[in-house]
Design an enzyme around this catalytic site. Structure first.
Site, short mmCIF file in Angstrom:
data_model
loop_
_atom_site.label_atom_id
_atom_site.label_comp_id
_atom_site.label_asym_id
_atom_site.label_seq_id
_atom_site.Cartn_x
_atom_site.Cartn_y
_atom_site.Cartn_z
N GLU A 37 -29.34 16.82 20.98
CA GLU A 37 -29.63 15.74 20.26
C GLU A 37 -29.34 14.42 20.79
O GLU A 37 -28.37 14.10 21.00
CB GLU A 37 -28.73 15.75 18.84
CG GLU A 37 -29.03 16.93 17.72
CD GLU A 37 -28.32 16.72 16.66
OE1 GLU A 37 -27.52 15.79 16.48
OE2 GLU A 37 -28.48 17.73 16.00
N ASP A 68 -31.81 16.14 10.76
CA ASP A 68 -30.76 15.53 11.16
C ASP A 68 -30.01 14.65 9.85
O ASP A 68 -31.04 14.17 9.28
CB ASP A 68 -31.03 14.59 12.39
CG ASP A 68 -29.47 14.05 13.11
OD1 ASP A 68 -28.72 14.75 13.63
OD2 ASP A 68 -29.34 12.93 12.76
N SER A 69 -28.75 15.00 9.82
CA SER A 69 -28.26 14.24 8.44
C SER A 69 -27.03 13.54 8.78
O SER A 69 -26.58 13.71 9.69
CB SER A 69 -28.07 15.12 7.39
OG SER A 69 -27.32 16.39 7.92
N TRP A 143 -19.33 22.52 1.91
CA TRP A 143 -19.11 22.34 3.31
C TRP A 143 -19.21 20.89 3.81
O TRP A 143 -19.42 20.11 2.80
CB TRP A 143 -20.35 23.22 3.98
CG TRP A 143 -21.52 22.87 3.80
CD1 TRP A 143 -22.35 23.10 2.67
CD2 TRP A 143 -22.35 21.90 4.45
NE1 TRP A 143 -23.62 22.42 2.67
CE2 TRP A 143 -23.70 21.83 3.90
CE3 TRP A 143 -22.24 21.62 5.66
CZ2 TRP A 143 -24.52 21.17 4.33
CZ3 TRP A 143 -23.37 20.63 6.23
CH2 TRP A 143 -24.68 20.65 5.72
N PHE A 145 -18.95 17.33 4.28
CA PHE A 145 -18.51 16.19 3.43
C PHE A 145 -18.68 16.26 2.03
O PHE A 145 -18.43 15.54 1.24
CB PHE A 145 -18.82 14.88 3.72
CG PHE A 145 -18.57 14.49 5.31
CD1 PHE A 145 -17.29 14.32 5.71
CD2 PHE A 145 -19.35 14.30 6.48
CE1 PHE A 145 -16.75 13.88 7.06
CE2 PHE A 145 -19.11 13.91 7.64
CZ PHE A 145 -17.94 13.79 7.99
N ASP A 146 -19.13 17.65 1.56
CA ASP A 146 -19.37 17.73 0.18
C ASP A 146 -18.24 17.33 -0.62
O ASP A 146 -18.41 16.97 -1.86
CB ASP A 146 -19.73 19.35 -0.14
CG ASP A 146 -21.08 19.75 0.12
OD1 ASP A 146 -21.99 18.91 0.49
OD2 ASP A 146 -21.53 21.00 0.40
N HIS A 171 -29.57 14.22 -0.50
CA HIS A 171 -30.66 13.80 0.54
C HIS A 171 -31.54 14.75 1.03
O HIS A 171 -32.65 14.60 1.13
CB HIS A 171 -29.55 12.96 1.78
CG HIS A 171 -28.57 14.18 2.18
ND1 HIS A 171 -27.69 14.59 1.26
CD2 HIS A 171 -28.33 14.50 3.32
CE1 HIS A 171 -26.85 15.57 2.01
NE2 HIS A 171 -27.32 15.66 3.35
N ARG A 172 -30.86 15.94 1.20
CA ARG A 172 -31.78 17.22 1.88
C ARG A 172 -32.78 17.44 1.04
O ARG A 172 -33.78 17.86 0.97
CB ARG A 172 -31.03 18.35 2.45
CG ARG A 172 -31.50 19.28 2.99
CD ARG A 172 -30.47 20.26 3.86
NE ARG A 172 -29.53 19.44 4.77
CZ ARG A 172 -28.31 19.30 4.58
NH1 ARG A 172 -27.50 19.59 3.47
NH2 ARG A 172 -27.81 18.28 5.47
P1 ITT Z 1 -27.88 20.88 13.64
O1 ITT Z 1 -27.92 19.60 14.43
O2 ITT Z 1 -27.84 22.19 14.54
O3 ITT Z 1 -28.97 21.09 12.60
P2 ITT Z 1 -25.12 20.00 12.85
O4 ITT Z 1 -24.27 20.37 11.78
O5 ITT Z 1 -24.74 19.35 14.15
O6 ITT Z 1 -26.48 21.07 12.84
P3 ITT Z 1 -26.08 17.29 12.05
O7 ITT Z 1 -26.18 16.73 13.45
O8 ITT Z 1 -27.31 16.87 11.05
O9 ITT Z 1 -26.15 18.83 12.03
O10 ITT Z 1 -24.70 16.91 11.59
C1 ITT Z 1 -24.76 16.35 10.17
C2 ITT Z 1 -23.18 16.65 9.73
O11 ITT Z 1 -23.04 15.62 8.47
C3 ITT Z 1 -22.78 18.07 9.36
O12 ITT Z 1 -22.28 18.73 10.38
C4 ITT Z 1 -21.75 17.84 8.08
O13 ITT Z 1 -20.75 17.61 8.61
C5 ITT Z 1 -22.55 16.51 7.49
N1 ITT Z 1 -23.29 16.64 6.50
C6 ITT Z 1 -24.70 16.48 6.53
N2 ITT Z 1 -24.98 16.96 5.32
C7 ITT Z 1 -24.18 17.35 4.38
C8 ITT Z 1 -24.33 17.79 3.47
O14 ITT Z 1 -25.28 17.84 2.41
N3 ITT Z 1 -22.93 18.09 2.82
C9 ITT Z 1 -21.96 18.08 3.46
N4 ITT Z 1 -21.92 17.53 4.60
C10 ITT Z 1 -23.05 17.11 5.29
#
Ligand code: ITT
Length: 188
Positions: A37, A68-69, A143, A145-146, A171-172
């Site tokens: 990434e 990516d979130s 999970w 930051f929920d 958001h998702r």
């Molecule tokens: P991939 O890149 O492999 O998809 P990742 O966990 O590394 O998995 P991100 O780079 O998008 O994914 O990380 C975003 C982080 O933000 C994620 O690990 C969580 O800690 C947090 N996050 C994102 N969306 C969330 C949600 O809906 N609820 C809670 N925490 C969230």
């Protein structure tokens, strides 16, 4: 139509996305992979570059997507933003609450960016956002930051307290709603 592949190392993301697709009777396959990434300011830049890398490596057959979130907290200048995954692993929800212990402005935004590779010629970049606030303490399950994100319009409940109803506000959920419309218009 071909199965849609979702490339992620995060099983929680996959579970949410599977649940959303299932409602529309679309099958989504989990490609459990960690990919490079790039670090940039905008999540859309990150997903687009990640998709291009996967295309170049020829590793996964389209149609596939990556997501990516990130959580952007206003009083912290948008931190942790693109570093959300790393920051969660290092300091977790408690660390964020500690950083904000004297802050009055608790506003924040969750952003989800998706790059959908429909075929060898077409990539769609989609975004979903939700504004909300960070409470003083953790509440609920979930999970990441929920337990510390209260989306606007959900009666003050955190994502962690909303359970599967989270999808209506998240958001998702918003990004995937747009993605499903694109998939339905292209393949059905
Ligand atoms: P991939 O890149 O492999 O998809 P990742 O966990 O590394 O998995 P991100 O780079 O998008 O994914 O990380 C975003 C982080 O933000 C994620 O690990 C969580 O800690 C947090 N996050 C994102 N969306 C969330 C949600 O809906 N609820 C809670 N925490 C969230």
């Amino acid at each position: 139509m071909a199965d849609i592949r979702f490339v992620t190392s995060n099983e929680h993301k996959f579970e949410e996305i599977r649940r959303m697709f299932k409602k529309r009777k679309i099958n989504v396959l989990w490609i459990r992979a960690r990919y490079e990434e790039p670090r940039g300011d905008a999540n859309r830049e990150i997903v687009l570059k990640s998709a291009h890398t996967l295309i170049k490596e020829n590793a996964i057959d389209p149609p596939f997507f990556v997501e990516d979130s990130g959580l952007f907290i206003r009083c912290l200048g948008g931190f942790p933003g693109p570093y959300s995954s790393y920051v969660f692993r290092k300091i977790g929800c408690k660390g964020i609450l500690r950083l904000m212990s004297n802050e009055v402005d608790r506003s924040a935004e969750f952003v989800s960016s998706i790059a959908f590779v429909a075929d060898s010629r077409r990539i769609f970049v989609i975004e979903g956002r939700v504004h909300g606030t960070i409470p003083q303490s953790m509440r609920g399950e979930g999970w990441g930051f929920d337990p510390i994100f209260q989306p606007h319009g959900a009666g003050g409940l955190t994502f962690g307290e909303l359970g599967k109803h989270k999808d209506r506000f998240s958001h998702r959920g918003r990004a995937v709603g747009k993605l499903i419309s694109i998939i339905e218009s292209l393949f059905y």
